[in-house]
Scaffold this motif. Sequence first.
Motif, PDB file in Angstrom:
ATOM      1  N   THR A   1      -1.125   0.678   3.096  1.00  0.00           N
ATOM      2  CA  THR A   1      -0.194   1.771   3.421  1.00  0.00           C
ATOM      3  C   THR A   1       0.377   1.580   4.818  1.00  0.00           C
ATOM      4  O   THR A   1       1.587   1.732   5.033  1.00  0.00           O
ATOM      5  N   CYS A   2      -0.468   1.219   5.767  1.00  0.00           N
ATOM      6  CA  CYS A   2       0.005   0.974   7.131  1.00  0.00           C
ATOM      7  C   CYS A   2       1.031  -0.148   7.151  1.00  0.00           C
ATOM      8  O   CYS A   2       2.069  -0.034   7.796  1.00  0.00           O
ATOM      9  N   ARG A   3       0.739  -1.234   6.438  1.00  0.00           N
ATOM     10  CA  ARG A   3       1.691  -2.350   6.393  1.00  0.00           C
ATOM     11  C   ARG A   3       3.015  -1.905   5.785  1.00  0.00           C
ATOM     12  O   ARG A   3       4.086  -2.259   6.286  1.00  0.00           O
ATOM     13  N   MET A   4       2.963  -1.114   4.720  1.00  0.00           N
ATOM     14  CA  MET A   4       4.193  -0.629   4.098  1.00  0.00           C
ATOM     15  C   MET A   4       4.992   0.227   5.082  1.00  0.00           C
ATOM     16  O   MET A   4       6.207   0.085   5.201  1.00  0.00           O
ATOM     17  N   LEU A   5       4.315   1.102   5.805  1.00  0.00           N
ATOM     18  CA  LEU A   5       5.003   1.986   6.743  1.00  0.00           C
ATOM     19  C   LEU A   5       5.536   1.233   7.954  1.00  0.00           C
ATOM     20  O   LEU A   5       6.456   1.703   8.614  1.00  0.00           O
TER      21      LEU A   5
END
Length: 133
Positions: free
Chosen positions: A72-76
């Motif tokens: 999720t962090c990478r996506m954001l």
Amino acid sequence: MPRSGYPPGVTPSTSPQQLYRFLEDRFTCAQACTECARACAVRASLLDPDGTEQQERVRRMGIMCAEVCDATCRMLSEQNRQDEEGIRVQLEWCRSVSVDCARAFDGQSGAESAADACRVCADACSDFMVTLG
């Protein structure tokens, strides 16, 4: 329709304050996901993989939560265009896994800070979904 170079959820009628809130919430969510991933990975590493069935379930939950939060962090953090629905699905998944992991950690001695990180992450995901509109 988002303007070129702007994040999803931002339209030509978006005010500078709304854009600032969007970016701030996105960053806060990414930070919370990173902290949750770290806390879950550390907590999972402290549990004996040959321990009780309950300990193994909690360890697996911590590992899964760390992986979902990291994704999720990478996506954001990506700067390219992303569809808003895809972001929502990822945020909801992260929120759900973080809540489940916090509950699993609640029963473990010394896991209070990891459970708290999971709850902060879940709240940040929920807050960011509100910002998406």
